[in-house]
Design a protein around this motif. Structure first.
Motif: not given
Length: 152
Positions: A9-23
């Motif tokens: 798991i790449d934590p930074a890629a997961r964080s970006r996925a959450r931000r994009r999911a929010l949008q």
């Protein structure tokens, strides 16, 4: 080189996925566009290359599929109806509730921290404090073992 955990798991890629999911969920909430259309729109954006695409889709589809149940579970901790919560904070709360209830592989502290940081970045001035209060109480009931350990 960016750090990748030993579990893949790449934590930074997961964080970006959450931000994009929010949008994406914000767009879905305000436009009424179908989830497949929203996902398709976001898949073609440049910065999706650095996000965890699979996790992004799991969050967006998961929130959409479980929206009624998530909203019902969140209602206990809200001081108003879910539709009266700011759309950004509403999307943040739904994502976090989905992760807390359906993605037990993600530690509750990660869920809360990510939700608070996302709300700080995209939400109203003090929206993150509202998100924190709601999720802190929810996590204590939905994941009591983890929450008790985290408070020691």
């Amino acid at each position: 080189m960016k750090p990748i955990r030993t579990d893949g798991i790449d934590p930074a890629a997961r964080s970006r996925a959450r931000r994009r999911a929010l949008q994406a969920l914000y767009a879905w909430q305000v436009s009424g566009t179908s989830i497949p259309q929203v996902i398709n729109q976001f898949q073609h954006e440049q910065d999706m290359e650095v996000a965890d695409q699979e996790y992004f889709e799991a969050l967006v589809k998961g929130v959409a599929d479980h929206r009624a149940g998530l909203d019902e579970r969140l209602a206990v901790y809200l001081d108003r109806g879910i539709e009266q919560v700011d759309p950004i904070e509403r999307a943040v709360l739904r994502i976090a509730a989905f992760e807390l209830l359906h993605r037990v592989d993600v530690p509750y502290r990660v869920v809360l921290n990510e939700a608070i940081e996302t709300a700080k970045r995209f939400g109203a001035d003090h929206g993150h404090t509202y998100v924190n209060g709601v999720l802190d109480r929810a996590a204590a009931e939905w994941r009591p073992g983890e929450a008790a350990q985290g408070r020691r």
